[in-house]
Design a protein around this motif. Structure first.
Motif, short mmCIF file in Angstrom:
data_model
loop_
_atom_site.label_atom_id
_atom_site.label_comp_id
_atom_site.label_asym_id
_atom_site.label_seq_id
_atom_site.Cartn_x
_atom_site.Cartn_y
_atom_site.Cartn_z
N PRO A 201 40.41 35.56 30.09
CA PRO A 201 39.85 36.84 29.60
C PRO A 201 39.56 37.85 30.71
O PRO A 201 39.78 39.04 30.53
N ILE A 202 39.10 37.36 31.85
CA ILE A 202 38.76 38.29 32.93
C ILE A 202 40.02 38.94 33.49
O ILE A 202 40.05 40.14 33.78
N ALA A 203 41.10 38.16 33.56
CA ALA A 203 42.36 38.70 34.07
C ALA A 203 42.97 39.66 33.04
O ALA A 203 43.63 40.64 33.40
N GLU A 226 44.44 48.75 42.08
CA GLU A 226 45.02 47.46 41.68
C GLU A 226 44.66 46.38 42.70
O GLU A 226 44.22 45.28 42.35
N ARG A 227 44.85 46.70 43.98
CA ARG A 227 44.62 45.70 45.02
C ARG A 227 43.16 45.25 45.02
O ARG A 227 42.86 44.06 45.13
N ARG A 228 42.24 46.20 44.86
CA ARG A 228 40.82 45.82 44.88
C ARG A 228 40.45 44.95 43.69
O ARG A 228 39.69 43.98 43.83
N LEU A 233 39.41 39.32 41.59
CA LEU A 233 39.67 38.15 40.73
C LEU A 233 39.57 36.85 41.51
O LEU A 233 39.36 35.78 40.93
N PHE A 234 39.67 36.92 42.86
CA PHE A 234 39.53 35.69 43.65
C PHE A 234 38.08 35.24 43.76
O PHE A 234 37.79 34.18 44.30
N GLY A 235 37.19 36.02 43.17
CA GLY A 235 35.81 35.57 42.99
C GLY A 235 35.59 34.96 41.62
O GLY A 235 34.46 34.65 41.26
N SER A 236 36.64 34.80 40.82
CA SER A 236 36.47 34.26 39.47
C SER A 236 36.85 32.78 39.44
O SER A 236 37.75 32.33 40.17
N ALA A 237 36.17 32.04 38.56
CA ALA A 237 36.50 30.63 38.36
C ALA A 237 37.90 30.51 37.75
O ALA A 237 38.64 29.55 38.05
N PRO A 252 45.92 25.38 31.94
CA PRO A 252 44.60 25.78 32.42
C PRO A 252 43.54 25.74 31.32
O PRO A 252 43.85 25.91 30.14
N ASN A 253 42.31 25.45 31.72
CA ASN A 253 41.17 25.56 30.79
C ASN A 253 40.30 26.71 31.25
O ASN A 253 39.51 26.55 32.19
N TRP A 254 40.44 27.85 30.60
CA TRP A 254 39.71 29.04 31.03
C TRP A 254 38.23 28.92 30.70
O TRP A 254 37.87 28.36 29.67
N THR A 255 37.41 29.45 31.59
CA THR A 255 35.96 29.38 31.35
C THR A 255 35.36 30.76 31.14
O THR A 255 34.16 30.89 30.98
N ASN A 256 36.22 31.80 31.19
CA ASN A 256 35.70 33.15 30.95
C ASN A 256 34.76 33.59 32.06
O ASN A 256 33.87 34.39 31.85
N ARG A 257 34.96 33.03 33.24
CA ARG A 257 34.09 33.41 34.37
C ARG A 257 34.93 33.72 35.60
O ARG A 257 35.98 33.18 35.77
#
Ligand code: HXC
Length: 257
Positions: A201-203, A226-228, A233-237, A252-257
């Protein structure tokens, strides 16, 4: 919740909204706008819901803003009431919205379809901005979004003549993502929505936000934006999960985080 002008169904993680004013070919009146904004606010806030589909009837997605409601309004009522400004709130929805269009998408109907993230068109779909025939212009962003979507020549011709585009021309011109046989339209839109609903969801939000930025920003600024977001997103689970799942050859099992 019961609505007068909409039918809202939840199909697992997908919210299906059917415009439902058949007596007026789904003309968009104030009640419909207010009900639609209520649905979209709830959708955006609901962690279980991941993609929305907006559709109309086989005959009409929507035949425009409600002419009977606007007919007697004067400048002061339009200006002081900031008529149509509520539609900006619709475009602030952060989760994805697919327009599934069959039949007429005219005036405000075409504009609503273009406010969605992309359009799937039935082979029966017809798009147009016929406001010129009423002595006015598009008022819900149509002149801008149509020009972005199909370029100046076609946008100008359509706005000045009020002619309609069929589904073939709309696809060729970049207004719609794909054409689907009318009988399969809603099922195909739901399948496409389910695909999106299966992504992190975050992506999904980040992809929507950055593609939309292409219309508001110059290239260099847009690429930087875009780059930022990509860095963020590299801070997301879910980035860790998505890349680990690829390497480990599993889903994948997304956690929405
Ligand atoms: C209010 C509408 C309507 C609309 C259709 N109806 N479109 N009511 N607002 N935009 C109503 C008709 O009055 C009629 O009601 C019923 O729906 C069925 O429509 P018909 O015209 O009888 O159907 P048909 O002959 O099949 O023709 C379909 C159509 C035609 C070609 C789509 O309805 C049409 O041209 N509609 C208007 C399209 C339009 O100009 N849209 C732009 C609106 S302005 P009754 O009660 O008679 O049965 C806009 C931009 C706003 O959207 C910004 C500028 C201010």
């Amino acid at each position: 919740t019961d609505y007068n002008t909409l039918i809202v169904e939840r199909r697992e993680a997908v919210t299906l909204v059917t415009l439902n004013r058949p007596q007026a070919l789904n003309a968009l009146n104030a009640e419909l706008l207010s009900e639609l904004l209520d649905v979209m606010r709830g959708y955006d806030a609901d962690l279980e819901q991941r993609c929305a589909v907006i559709t109309g009837s086989p005959k009409a997605f929507a035949a425009g803003a409600d002419i009977k409601e606007m007919q007697e309004m004067d400048f002061a009522a339009m200006y002081c009431g900031n008529h149509f400004t509520g539609w900006d709130d619709f475009t602030r929805t952060r989760k994805p919205i697919i327009a599934a269009v069959a039949g007429y998408a005219l005036g405000g109907g075409c504009e609503l379809a273009m406010m969605c993230d992309f359009i799937l068109a039935a082979d029966t779909a017809r798009f147009g901005q016929p406001e010129i025939k009423l002595g006015v212009t598009p008022g819900m962003g149509g002149s801008q979004r149509l020009a972005h979507a199909v370029g100046k020549a076609k946008a100008m011709e359509m706005c000045l003549t009020g002619r309609m585009m069929d589904a073939e021309e709309a696809e060729r011109s970049g207004l719609v993502a794909r054409i689907v046989p009318a009988a399969d339209l809603v099922e195909e839109a739901l399948r496409t929505a389910a695909t999106i609903a299966g992504m992190a969801p975050i992506a999904v939000k980040a992809n929507k936000e950055m593609v939309n930025a292409a219309f508001d920003m110059g290239l260099a600024q847009g690429v930087q934006f875009e780059r930022r977001l990509f860095h963020g997103l590299f801070g997301s689970a879910d980035q860790k999960e998505g890349m680990a799942a690829f390497v480990e050859k599993r889903s994948p099992n997304w956690t929405n985080r």
